[in-house]
Write a protein that holds these residues in place. Structure first.
Motif, PDB file in Angstrom:
ATOM      1  N   VAL A  39      -8.614  11.014  -9.319  1.00 35.77           N
ATOM      2  CA  VAL A  39      -7.146  11.085  -9.244  1.00 35.77           C
ATOM      3  C   VAL A  39      -6.736  12.108  -8.196  1.00 35.77           C
ATOM      4  N   ALA A  40      -7.370  13.275  -8.210  1.00 34.41           N
ATOM      5  CA  ALA A  40      -7.030  14.325  -7.244  1.00 34.41           C
ATOM      6  C   ALA A  40      -7.314  13.863  -5.818  1.00 34.41           C
ATOM      7  N   LEU A  41      -8.444  13.190  -5.606  1.00 37.70           N
ATOM      8  CA  LEU A  41      -8.789  12.705  -4.266  1.00 37.70           C
ATOM      9  C   LEU A  41      -7.773  11.673  -3.784  1.00 37.70           C
ATOM     10  N   ASN A  42      -7.315  10.840  -4.686  1.00 35.46           N
ATOM     11  CA  ASN A  42      -6.357   9.804  -4.302  1.00 35.46           C
ATOM     12  C   ASN A  42      -4.967  10.376  -4.054  1.00 35.46           C
ATOM     13  N   ARG A  43      -4.608  11.435  -4.740  1.00 31.85           N
ATOM     14  CA  ARG A  43      -3.314  12.082  -4.464  1.00 31.85           C
ATOM     15  C   ARG A  43      -3.311  12.649  -3.044  1.00 31.85           C
ATOM     16  N   VAL A  44      -4.427  13.227  -2.627  1.00 22.02           N
ATOM     17  CA  VAL A  44      -4.533  13.752  -1.263  1.00 22.02           C
ATOM     18  C   VAL A  44      -4.434  12.612  -0.252  1.00 22.02           C
ATOM     19  N   ALA A  45      -5.133  11.507  -0.528  1.00 24.46           N
ATOM     20  CA  ALA A  45      -5.102  10.360   0.381  1.00 24.46           C
ATOM     21  C   ALA A  45      -3.707   9.758   0.481  1.00 24.46           C
ATOM     22  N   LEU A  46      -3.013   9.681  -0.646  1.00 24.11           N
ATOM     23  CA  LEU A  46      -1.667   9.105  -0.653  1.00 24.11           C
ATOM     24  C   LEU A  46      -0.753   9.830   0.322  1.00 24.11           C
ATOM     25  N   ALA A  47      -0.885  11.144   0.390  1.00 25.05           N
ATOM     26  CA  ALA A  47      -0.038  11.932   1.294  1.00 25.05           C
ATOM     27  C   ALA A  47      -0.408  11.704   2.753  1.00 25.05           C
ATOM     28  N   GLN A  48      -1.613  11.207   3.012  1.00 27.33           N
ATOM     29  CA  GLN A  48      -2.076  11.010   4.390  1.00 27.33           C
ATOM     30  C   GLN A  48      -1.864   9.598   4.902  1.00 27.33           C
ATOM     31  N   LEU A  49      -1.647   8.659   3.988  1.00 27.90           N
ATOM     32  CA  LEU A  49      -1.476   7.274   4.418  1.00 27.90           C
ATOM     33  C   LEU A  49      -0.111   7.096   5.081  1.00 27.90           C
ATOM     34  N   PRO A  50      -0.087   6.605   6.315  1.00 29.62           N
ATOM     35  CA  PRO A  50       1.196   6.443   7.006  1.00 29.62           C
ATOM     36  C   PRO A  50       1.940   5.184   6.594  1.00 29.62           C
ATOM     37  N   SER A  51       1.245   4.259   5.956  1.00 28.93           N
ATOM     38  CA  SER A  51       1.858   2.992   5.568  1.00 28.93           C
ATOM     39  C   SER A  51       2.579   3.130   4.237  1.00 28.93           C
TER      40      SER A  51
END
Length: 222
Positions: free
Chosen positions: A173-185
C-alpha cells in the motif's frame, strides 16, 4: 436488467519474442469490447489460477484476454534456481511489448483498444510497456503490484491507471501511494478491505476483479 451472453473463441497461440516462442491463450468474445493482456508475477505462468479467474470475469463481460508465459520453460527453470530473470523488468517488459505488438496484428483483435493487467511483480513490466507503447495501451490495472520496480518509466505512463491493493498489505500500500503521486496520467488507488497480498480472503479476489473489470470497460469500450 438485461443479461448479455457472449460466444467465446478460446485459442492456444505462440508469440514470437526476442527469438523465442512464448505459449499463450487468447479468448475472444463475440463481439469483443476490448482486449486485456495479462502479465503474471514471479514464479508463475499463464496458468495462474488468480489471473485465470480474473480473465474469466473479463470474458463474461465481453472483454477479450491474452494470458501468456513471460518465460520459456528453459528460462523458467533457470530462474527458479537463481531468480536472475524475475526482477529483470526491462527484459520482461520487452516480452510484454512483443505480445502487445502481436495482438495488434491479429485479425480478431487488431481493431480493439488494449489494456494491460499486471499482478504482483508482473505489474512492473505492465507499467513499463505502457510507457513504451503509449499509442497502443489505453488502460492499465495493477493488482498487488510493485510499482517501485518501474523506476524512471513511471513518469512516462500516459494510460489511465488503476492500482488495486489489499488494505492489509501495508508495505505494498505504501509503495503504491508513492507511485500514485508520480503517475502523470489519470490514476486511482483502490484498497480492497481486509485483503492481504494474494487476495486469498473470501470475496477479496472477486472484489479486485470487479474493480479491474469496471476500469477496463470504462476505458476500452468503443
Amino acid at each position: 436488467m438485461t443479461t448479455c451472453h457472449w460466444s467465446l473463441d478460446r485459442l492456444q497461440v505462440r508469440i514470437n519474442a526476442d527469438g523465442v516462442r512464448l505459449e499463450g491463450e487468447v479468448v475472444v468474445p463475440a463481439p469483443a469490447l476490448g482486449i486485456v493482456v495479462f502479465t503474471h508475477g514471479s514464479g508463475s505462468t499463464r496458468h495462474s489460477p488468480r489471473n485465470k479467474f480474473v480473465a474469466d470475469t473479463f470474458n463474461n463481460e465481453g472483454l477479450a484476454t491474452l494470458l501468456f508465459d513471460l518465460l520459456t520453460p528453459k528460462e523458467a527453470f533457470a530462474d527458479a534456481v537463481d531468480g536472475h530473470l524475475r526482477f529483470d523488468i526491462p527484459f520482461l517488459a520487452s516480452r510484454l511489448e512483443c505480445a502487445i505488438d502481436w495482438v495488434s496484428t491479429q485479425p480478431a483483435t487488431e481493431t480493439l483498444k488494449l489494456g494491460v493487467f499486471g499482478a504482483s511483480t508482473g505489474a512492473a513490466p505492465a507499467l513499463v510497456a505502457a510507457g513504451e507503447r503509449p499509442d497502443r495501451v489505453s488502460a492499465v490495472v495493477s493488482r498487488g503490484g510493485r510499482p517501485d520496480l518501474v523506476g524512471r518509466w513511471l513518469s512516462r505512463v500516459t494510460a489511465p491507471t488503476l492500482l488495486i491493493v489489499g488494505s492489509r498489505d501495508e508495505q505494498v500500500v505504501a509503495l503504491n501511494r508513492v507511485a500514485l503521486a508520480q503517475l502523470p496520467s489519470e490514476a486511482q488507488l483502490m484498497l480492497v478491505p481486509g485483503a492481504t497480498h494474494l487476495f486469498e480472503e473470501p470475496g477479496a479476489l472477486e472484489q479486485a476483479a470487479g474493480l479491474a473489470r469496471g476500469w477496463f470497460l470504462r476505458w476500452l469500450k468503443p
